[in-house]
Design a protein around this motif. Structure first.
Motif, PDB file in Angstrom:
ATOM      1  N   SER A  73       0.818  -1.225   0.000  1.00  0.00           N
ATOM      2  CA  SER A  73       0.000   0.000   0.000  1.00  0.00           C
ATOM      3  C   SER A  73       0.848   1.270   0.000  1.00  0.00           C
ATOM      4  O   SER A  73       1.724   1.452   0.841  1.00  0.00           O
ATOM      5  N   ALA A  74       0.525   2.171  -0.954  1.00  0.00           N
ATOM      6  CA  ALA A  74       1.265   3.437  -1.049  1.00  0.00           C
ATOM      7  C   ALA A  74       0.535   4.551  -0.311  1.00  0.00           C
ATOM      8  O   ALA A  74       1.057   5.643  -0.140  1.00  0.00           O
ATOM      9  N   GLY A  75      -0.732   4.273   0.088  1.00  0.00           N
ATOM     10  CA  GLY A  75      -1.515   5.304   0.779  1.00  0.00           C
ATOM     11  C   GLY A  75      -2.289   6.195  -0.180  1.00  0.00           C
ATOM     12  O   GLY A  75      -2.766   7.259   0.212  1.00  0.00           O
ATOM     13  N   THR A  76      -2.450   5.753  -1.420  1.00  0.00           N
ATOM     14  CA  THR A  76      -3.185   6.578  -2.402  1.00  0.00           C
ATOM     15  C   THR A  76      -4.650   6.741  -1.996  1.00  0.00           C
ATOM     16  O   THR A  76      -5.186   7.855  -2.003  1.00  0.00           O
ATOM     17  N   ARG A  77      -5.288   5.627  -1.662  1.00  0.00           N
ATOM     18  CA  ARG A  77      -6.712   5.667  -1.290  1.00  0.00           C
ATOM     19  C   ARG A  77      -6.935   6.653  -0.136  1.00  0.00           C
ATOM     20  O   ARG A  77      -7.830   7.489  -0.178  1.00  0.00           O
ATOM     21  N   GLY A  78      -6.125   6.520   0.906  1.00  0.00           N
ATOM     22  CA  GLY A  78      -6.322   7.341   2.100  1.00  0.00           C
ATOM     23  C   GLY A  78      -6.050   8.812   1.827  1.00  0.00           C
ATOM     24  O   GLY A  78      -6.852   9.686   2.198  1.00  0.00           O
ATOM     25  N   LEU A 193     -11.400   3.219   7.488  1.00  0.00           N
ATOM     26  CA  LEU A 193     -10.210   2.414   7.825  1.00  0.00           C
ATOM     27  C   LEU A 193      -9.607   1.797   6.557  1.00  0.00           C
ATOM     28  O   LEU A 193      -9.827   0.629   6.249  1.00  0.00           O
ATOM     29  N   ALA A 194      -8.836   2.612   5.841  1.00  0.00           N
ATOM     30  CA  ALA A 194      -8.301   2.179   4.545  1.00  0.00           C
ATOM     31  C   ALA A 194      -6.871   1.653   4.639  1.00  0.00           C
ATOM     32  O   ALA A 194      -6.312   1.191   3.641  1.00  0.00           O
ATOM     33  N   ALA A 195      -6.260   1.716   5.823  1.00  0.00           N
ATOM     34  CA  ALA A 195      -4.880   1.225   5.942  1.00  0.00           C
ATOM     35  C   ALA A 195      -4.839  -0.283   5.687  1.00  0.00           C
ATOM     36  O   ALA A 195      -5.802  -0.996   5.965  1.00  0.00           O
ATOM     37  N   ALA A 196      -3.733  -0.743   5.147  1.00  0.00           N
ATOM     38  CA  ALA A 196      -3.536  -2.175   4.908  1.00  0.00           C
ATOM     39  C   ALA A 196      -2.766  -2.726   6.115  1.00  0.00           C
ATOM     40  O   ALA A 196      -1.548  -2.576   6.205  1.00  0.00           O
ATOM     41  N   VAL A 197      -3.522  -3.298   7.030  1.00  0.00           N
ATOM     42  CA  VAL A 197      -2.950  -3.696   8.328  1.00  0.00           C
ATOM     43  C   VAL A 197      -2.593  -5.180   8.304  1.00  0.00           C
ATOM     44  O   VAL A 197      -3.419  -6.014   7.921  1.00  0.00           O
ATOM     45  N   SER A 198      -1.401  -5.476   8.756  1.00  0.00           N
ATOM     46  CA  SER A 198      -0.951  -6.869   8.752  1.00  0.00           C
ATOM     47  C   SER A 198      -1.874  -7.744   9.590  1.00  0.00           C
ATOM     48  O   SER A 198      -2.362  -7.330  10.646  1.00  0.00           O
ATOM     49  N   SER A 245     -15.039  -0.065   7.103  1.00  0.00           N
ATOM     50  CA  SER A 245     -13.745  -0.745   6.932  1.00  0.00           C
ATOM     51  C   SER A 245     -13.575  -1.114   5.464  1.00  0.00           C
ATOM     52  O   SER A 245     -14.540  -1.116   4.696  1.00  0.00           O
ATOM     53  N   PHE A 246     -12.351  -1.418   5.091  1.00  0.00           N
ATOM     54  CA  PHE A 246     -12.065  -1.867   3.722  1.00  0.00           C
ATOM     55  C   PHE A 246     -11.670  -3.336   3.746  1.00  0.00           C
ATOM     56  O   PHE A 246     -11.084  -3.811   4.708  1.00  0.00           O
ATOM     57  N   LYS A 247     -11.968  -4.006   2.657  1.00  0.00           N
ATOM     58  CA  LYS A 247     -11.542  -5.402   2.501  1.00  0.00           C
ATOM     59  C   LYS A 247     -10.862  -5.520   1.144  1.00  0.00           C
ATOM     60  O   LYS A 247     -11.447  -5.194   0.105  1.00  0.00           O
ATOM     61  N   ARG A 278      -8.146  -3.804  -9.567  1.00  0.00           N
ATOM     62  CA  ARG A 278      -9.202  -2.933 -10.094  1.00  0.00           C
ATOM     63  C   ARG A 278      -9.593  -1.836  -9.108  1.00  0.00           C
ATOM     64  O   ARG A 278     -10.587  -1.142  -9.275  1.00  0.00           O
ATOM     65  N   ARG A 279      -8.790  -1.668  -8.053  1.00  0.00           N
ATOM     66  CA  ARG A 279      -9.230  -0.810  -6.947  1.00  0.00           C
ATOM     67  C   ARG A 279      -9.359   0.662  -7.308  1.00  0.00           C
ATOM     68  O   ARG A 279     -10.047   1.399  -6.629  1.00  0.00           O
ATOM     69  N   LYS A 280      -8.701   1.079  -8.388  1.00  0.00           N
ATOM     70  CA  LYS A 280      -8.809   2.493  -8.775  1.00  0.00           C
ATOM     71  C   LYS A 280     -10.071   2.777  -9.587  1.00  0.00           C
ATOM     72  O   LYS A 280     -10.409   3.929  -9.851  1.00  0.00           O
TER      73      LYS A 280
HETATM   74  O1  PAZ Z   1      -2.941   2.546  -0.489  1.00  0.00           O
HETATM   75  P1  PAZ Z   1      -3.423   2.078  -1.819  1.00  0.00           P
HETATM   76  O2  PAZ Z   1      -4.287   3.105  -2.485  1.00  0.00           O
HETATM   77  O3  PAZ Z   1      -2.313   1.592  -2.677  1.00  0.00           O
HETATM   78  O4  PAZ Z   1      -4.357   0.798  -1.533  1.00  0.00           O
HETATM   79  C1  PAZ Z   1      -5.564   0.955  -0.834  1.00  0.00           C
HETATM   80  C2  PAZ Z   1      -6.001  -0.351  -0.173  1.00  0.00           C
HETATM   81  C3  PAZ Z   1      -6.211  -1.416  -1.234  1.00  0.00           C
HETATM   82  C4  PAZ Z   1      -4.933  -0.811   0.811  1.00  0.00           C
HETATM   83  C5  PAZ Z   1      -7.350  -0.080   0.572  1.00  0.00           C
HETATM   84  O5  PAZ Z   1      -8.324   0.303  -0.333  1.00  0.00           O
HETATM   85  C6  PAZ Z   1      -7.812  -1.324   1.350  1.00  0.00           C
HETATM   86  O6  PAZ Z   1      -8.454  -2.177   0.829  1.00  0.00           O
HETATM   87  N1  PAZ Z   1      -7.445  -1.408   2.637  1.00  0.00           N
HETATM   88  C7  PAZ Z   1      -7.767  -2.544   3.505  1.00  0.00           C
HETATM   89  C8  PAZ Z   1      -6.904  -3.723   3.182  1.00  0.00           C
HETATM   90  C9  PAZ Z   1      -7.301  -4.945   3.996  1.00  0.00           C
HETATM   91  O7  PAZ Z   1      -6.860  -4.999   5.134  1.00  0.00           O
HETATM   92  O8  PAZ Z   1      -8.041  -5.824   3.521  1.00  0.00           O
END
Ligand code: PAZ
Length: 344
Positions: A73-78, A193-198, A245-247, A278-280
């Motif tokens: 994750s580069a943080g673009t979404r957030g 909550l868009a962070a990609a959490v381990s 939240s994001f998935k 396809r997230r963009k």
């Molecule tokens: O930071 P980014 O724009 O490259 O990606 C955004 C993302 C895909 C990390 C975000 O939209 C997301 O899905 N976050 C939750 C990830 C997860 O824990 O499932």
């Protein structure tokens, strides 16, 4: 703070046992104080607040950390969403991975748009003088002026508060503390909550103190599962907030079922599903209300833009514009509904 010791057999952490055994980041108290005054200010001004989490967390493998696990994750979404939330009138707490993209400066990231490429040197015609000026490349000027103007006005208005994390441990401690502070805002606070959490981590008690040495063949590391903190977030830390939240998935067949499972498991308001590739251009809103296309009390709404779409100013359209517009609408409708119910 006294830490409980870790049972060597323990591998399934609850939120309670996690925070009882893993140390807080050194800047936590300072961060809490800054969020507290931000939250009080916004409450006094009657503003809605959004907490945007953004970027990936690391998982250190050693106490003197040389190696760590990371994600894409580069943080673009957030960073992009934070700009649209500001535009929609929200005050924003932007909690992001150190050095990941940030609102406004993201337009000039060092890798995709190095700022030196926007500048030109204007030499003094007087050859005997050493002085030269720096000017903005004319074709880049309009956009730069627009970004800079908004950035300066946001800075002046105090509507954007930034926090940083690096490790998954920093993230968890910070999320708990920030959400507890924001709970004074009740329904006016939205969690994005868009962070990609381990999902996995190495407890401090199991970490090697020094750099892991090579020379003994392959390296086997057994990681523990990160506790599912959405549950206490929803039930205890900030029970009145609107939580999104994001998935993320890579297998398209799993996206909706996993988003739906998360919604049922944690009982929050909305899961936004997105596929890595396809997230963009495409996300799916999975919620419990009765709008949308699915039966069984779950609403599934796809939001899509064309990769060639442009916005009102003729610039490449960003899907976050539509995500945030839809969320602002749903958040307000939810507040209005609850208000209405309290009168009935
Ligand atoms: O930071 P980014 O724009 O490259 O990606 C955004 C993302 C895909 C990390 C975000 O939209 C997301 O899905 N976050 C939750 C990830 C997860 O824990 O499932």
């Amino acid at each position: 703070m006294a830490m409980a010791t870790l049972d060597p057999e323990q591998s399934l952490f609850s939120a309670g046992s996690y925070f009882g055994t893993q140390p807080p980041p050194p800047t936590l108290d300072q961060d809490i104080a800054s969020v507290r005054s931000f939250a009080h200010r916004q409450r006094d001004l009657g503003r809605k607040v959004v907490l945007v989490t953004s970027g990936g967390t690391t998982v250190p493998l050693e106490l003197n950390v040389v190696r760590f696990l990371d994600n894409f994750s580069a943080g673009t979404r957030g960073a992009t969403s934070a700009e649209y939330f500001l535009k929609a009138g929200y005050a924003v707490i932007f909690m992001h991975r150190q050095f990941s993209l940030q609102p406004f400066s993201r337009h000039y990231s060092h890798s995709t748009n190095p700022f030196l490429d926007f500048l030109e040197i204007e030499h003094n015609p007087d050859k005997s003088s050493n002085s030269s000026n720096i000017a903005v490349t004319p074709s880049k000027r309009d956009k730069l002026l627009e970004v800079l103007t908004t950035y300066k006005s946001v800075q002046q208005s105090g509507l954007l508060h930034t926090l940083t994390f690096v490790t998954v441990n920093d993230y968890l401690w910070l999320l708990r503390a920030v959400s507890q502070e924001l709970s004074i805002l009740g329904r006016s606070v939205l969690y994005y909550l868009a962070a990609a959490v381990s999902d996995f981590f190495l407890p401090r008690q199991k970490m090697s103190e020094h750099k892991i040495q090579s020379g003994k063949g392959s390296l086997l590391i057994e990681m523990d599962q990160v506790p599912k903190i959405l549950k206490p977030l929803v039930d205890e830390w900030t029970p009145d907030g609107f939580i999104v939240s994001f998935k993320l998935e890579t297998d398209p067949a799993l996206l909706v079922p996993k988003a739906q499972a998360a919604l049922e498991r944690y009982g929050h308001h909305l899961v936004i599903g997105n596929n890595l590739h396809r997230r963009k251009y495409e996300v799916v809103f999975v919620s419990r209300d009765h709008q949308g296309s699915a039966a069984s009390g779950v609403a599934i709404t796809w939001l899509r833009i064309s990769p060639a779409a442009v916005d009102a100013r003729g610039r490449a359209k960003e899907i976050e514009e539509d995500i945030v517009a839809e969320l602002a609408k749903r958040h307000q409708a939810w507040i209005d509904d609850l208000l209405q119910q309290s009168f009935e």
